[in-house]
Structures are given as C-alpha cells and as structure tokens.
Design a protein around this motif. Structure first.
Motif, PDB file in Angstrom:
ATOM      1  N   ILE A   1      58.527  64.679  93.900  1.00  0.00           N
ATOM      2  CA  ILE A   1      59.216  64.348  92.656  1.00  0.00           C
ATOM      3  C   ILE A   1      58.208  64.009  91.564  1.00  0.00           C
ATOM      4  O   ILE A   1      58.321  64.475  90.427  1.00  0.00           O
ATOM      5  CB  ILE A   1      60.210  63.187  92.870  1.00  0.00           C
ATOM      6  CG1 ILE A   1      61.376  63.651  93.743  1.00  0.00           C
ATOM      7  CG2 ILE A   1      60.733  62.657  91.546  1.00  0.00           C
ATOM      8  CD1 ILE A   1      62.311  62.547  94.166  1.00  0.00           C
ATOM      9  N   LEU A   2      57.204  63.223  91.896  1.00  0.00           N
ATOM     10  CA  LEU A   2      56.192  62.845  90.908  1.00  0.00           C
ATOM     11  C   LEU A   2      55.386  64.051  90.432  1.00  0.00           C
ATOM     12  O   LEU A   2      55.058  64.168  89.246  1.00  0.00           O
ATOM     13  CB  LEU A   2      55.258  61.783  91.482  1.00  0.00           C
ATOM     14  CG  LEU A   2      55.889  60.415  91.722  1.00  0.00           C
ATOM     15  CD1 LEU A   2      54.896  59.490  92.411  1.00  0.00           C
ATOM     16  CD2 LEU A   2      56.375  59.817  90.426  1.00  0.00           C
TER      17      LEU A   2
ATOM     18  N   LEU B   1      56.744  69.001  84.504  1.00  0.00           N
ATOM     19  CA  LEU B   1      57.759  69.061  83.457  1.00  0.00           C
ATOM     20  C   LEU B   1      57.308  68.325  82.205  1.00  0.00           C
ATOM     21  O   LEU B   1      57.574  68.767  81.086  1.00  0.00           O
ATOM     22  CB  LEU B   1      59.081  68.486  83.955  1.00  0.00           C
ATOM     23  CG  LEU B   1      59.860  69.316  84.960  1.00  0.00           C
ATOM     24  CD1 LEU B   1      61.138  68.591  85.376  1.00  0.00           C
ATOM     25  CD2 LEU B   1      60.198  70.679  84.413  1.00  0.00           C
ATOM     26  N   LEU B   2      56.625  67.207  82.380  1.00  0.00           N
ATOM     27  CA  LEU B   2      56.141  66.444  81.230  1.00  0.00           C
ATOM     28  C   LEU B   2      55.113  67.232  80.427  1.00  0.00           C
ATOM     29  O   LEU B   2      55.150  67.221  79.189  1.00  0.00           O
ATOM     30  CB  LEU B   2      55.544  65.108  81.687  1.00  0.00           C
ATOM     31  CG  LEU B   2      55.135  64.153  80.590  1.00  0.00           C
ATOM     32  CD1 LEU B   2      56.334  63.763  79.741  1.00  0.00           C
ATOM     33  CD2 LEU B   2      54.494  62.917  81.197  1.00  0.00           C
TER      34      LEU B   2
ATOM     35  N   LEU C   1      64.359  69.873  78.944  1.00  0.00           N
ATOM     36  CA  LEU C   1      63.361  69.360  79.883  1.00  0.00           C
ATOM     37  C   LEU C   1      63.367  67.843  79.937  1.00  0.00           C
ATOM     38  O   LEU C   1      63.200  67.251  81.003  1.00  0.00           O
ATOM     39  CB  LEU C   1      61.966  69.853  79.502  1.00  0.00           C
ATOM     40  CG  LEU C   1      61.591  71.244  79.962  1.00  0.00           C
ATOM     41  CD1 LEU C   1      60.202  71.608  79.455  1.00  0.00           C
ATOM     42  CD2 LEU C   1      61.632  71.359  81.455  1.00  0.00           C
ATOM     43  N   LEU C   2      63.563  67.208  78.794  1.00  0.00           N
ATOM     44  CA  LEU C   2      63.621  65.750  78.760  1.00  0.00           C
ATOM     45  C   LEU C   2      64.800  65.244  79.581  1.00  0.00           C
ATOM     46  O   LEU C   2      64.689  64.234  80.284  1.00  0.00           O
ATOM     47  CB  LEU C   2      63.712  65.251  77.324  1.00  0.00           C
ATOM     48  CG  LEU C   2      63.661  63.753  77.117  1.00  0.00           C
ATOM     49  CD1 LEU C   2      62.341  63.186  77.630  1.00  0.00           C
ATOM     50  CD2 LEU C   2      63.854  63.427  75.654  1.00  0.00           C
ATOM     51  N   HIS C   3      65.902  65.953  79.521  1.00  0.00           N
ATOM     52  CA  HIS C   3      67.075  65.591  80.325  1.00  0.00           C
ATOM     53  C   HIS C   3      66.751  65.699  81.818  1.00  0.00           C
ATOM     54  O   HIS C   3      67.099  64.812  82.608  1.00  0.00           O
ATOM     55  CB  HIS C   3      68.256  66.485  79.950  1.00  0.00           C
ATOM     56  CG  HIS C   3      69.530  66.109  80.611  1.00  0.00           C
ATOM     57  ND1 HIS C   3      70.194  64.935  80.358  1.00  0.00           N
ATOM     58  CD2 HIS C   3      70.270  66.768  81.538  1.00  0.00           C
ATOM     59  CE1 HIS C   3      71.285  64.874  81.100  1.00  0.00           C
ATOM     60  NE2 HIS C   3      71.352  65.974  81.815  1.00  0.00           N
ATOM     61  N   LYS C   4      66.057  66.758  82.211  1.00  0.00           N
ATOM     62  CA  LYS C   4      65.649  66.914  83.604  1.00  0.00           C
ATOM     63  C   LYS C   4      64.688  65.802  84.012  1.00  0.00           C
ATOM     64  O   LYS C   4      64.773  65.275  85.131  1.00  0.00           O
ATOM     65  CB  LYS C   4      64.983  68.272  83.827  1.00  0.00           C
ATOM     66  CG  LYS C   4      65.927  69.425  83.845  1.00  0.00           C
ATOM     67  CD  LYS C   4      65.183  70.720  84.118  1.00  0.00           C
ATOM     68  CE  LYS C   4      66.106  71.903  84.049  1.00  0.00           C
ATOM     69  NZ  LYS C   4      65.394  73.170  84.327  1.00  0.00           N
TER      70      LYS C   4
ATOM     71  N   LEU D   1      65.085  63.075  87.052  1.00  0.00           N
ATOM     72  CA  LEU D   1      64.077  62.855  88.084  1.00  0.00           C
ATOM     73  C   LEU D   1      63.605  61.406  88.113  1.00  0.00           C
ATOM     74  O   LEU D   1      63.358  60.846  89.178  1.00  0.00           O
ATOM     75  CB  LEU D   1      62.879  63.779  87.879  1.00  0.00           C
ATOM     76  CG  LEU D   1      63.072  65.227  88.291  1.00  0.00           C
ATOM     77  CD1 LEU D   1      61.851  66.046  87.902  1.00  0.00           C
ATOM     78  CD2 LEU D   1      63.322  65.337  89.785  1.00  0.00           C
ATOM     79  N   LYS D   2      63.486  60.806  86.954  1.00  0.00           N
ATOM     80  CA  LYS D   2      63.085  59.398  86.885  1.00  0.00           C
ATOM     81  C   LYS D   2      64.121  58.513  87.577  1.00  0.00           C
ATOM     82  O   LYS D   2      63.780  57.612  88.340  1.00  0.00           O
ATOM     83  CB  LYS D   2      62.911  58.982  85.424  1.00  0.00           C
ATOM     84  CG  LYS D   2      62.410  57.588  85.220  1.00  0.00           C
ATOM     85  CD  LYS D   2      62.230  57.314  83.740  1.00  0.00           C
ATOM     86  CE  LYS D   2      61.770  55.900  83.506  1.00  0.00           C
ATOM     87  NZ  LYS D   2      61.617  55.606  82.077  1.00  0.00           N
TER      88      LYS D   2
END
Length: 66
Positions: free
Chosen positions: A7-8, A14-15, A46-49, A53-54
């Motif tokens: 996940i990280l 993605l970031l 992408l921010l939504h994804k 994930l966070k």
C-alpha cells in the motif's frame, strides 16, 4: 505486513503521478486551458485514490496493533 508495504509503495507512485499532473496543469494554464483542466481532473481522481489508500492503510495498521 507485506500488504502495508504494498500500500505504501502504491501510495508513493500515485503521489508522484499526482504531483506531475498538478505541475503539468499549472504549466498548461497559460497556453492551453483545456489540457490544464484535463490534467487537473486526472490529478483530482488520483487524489481521491490516495485518500482511499490512506484510509485503508490507517485501518490496516490499527488492526495489526490490536
């Protein structure tokens, strides 16, 4: 533990894509507003994804602590 690292890793990829799209949107803002809007829209998705994930990662780490 492996899922947390996956996940990280996915979050960091993605970031970096998010930052690249935001920079691209900023650069296109003066020359081509349509491309700027498209890049910004993709960055928002992408921010939504990233937020999902966070949330997933925080719940996963809480469950591993208990």
């Amino acid at each position: 533990m492996k899922s947390t690292s996956n996940i990280l890793d996915h979050q960091s990829k993605l970031l970096s894509r998010y930052k690249r799209l935001i920079e691209q949107a900023y650069n296109f803002r003066q020359t081509d507003s349509a491309l700027s809007d498209i890049s910004e829209f993709k960055a928002i998705k992408l921010l939504h994804k990233l937020n999902k994930l966070k949330y997933l990662n925080s719940n996963l780490s809480k469950s591993q602590q208990n």
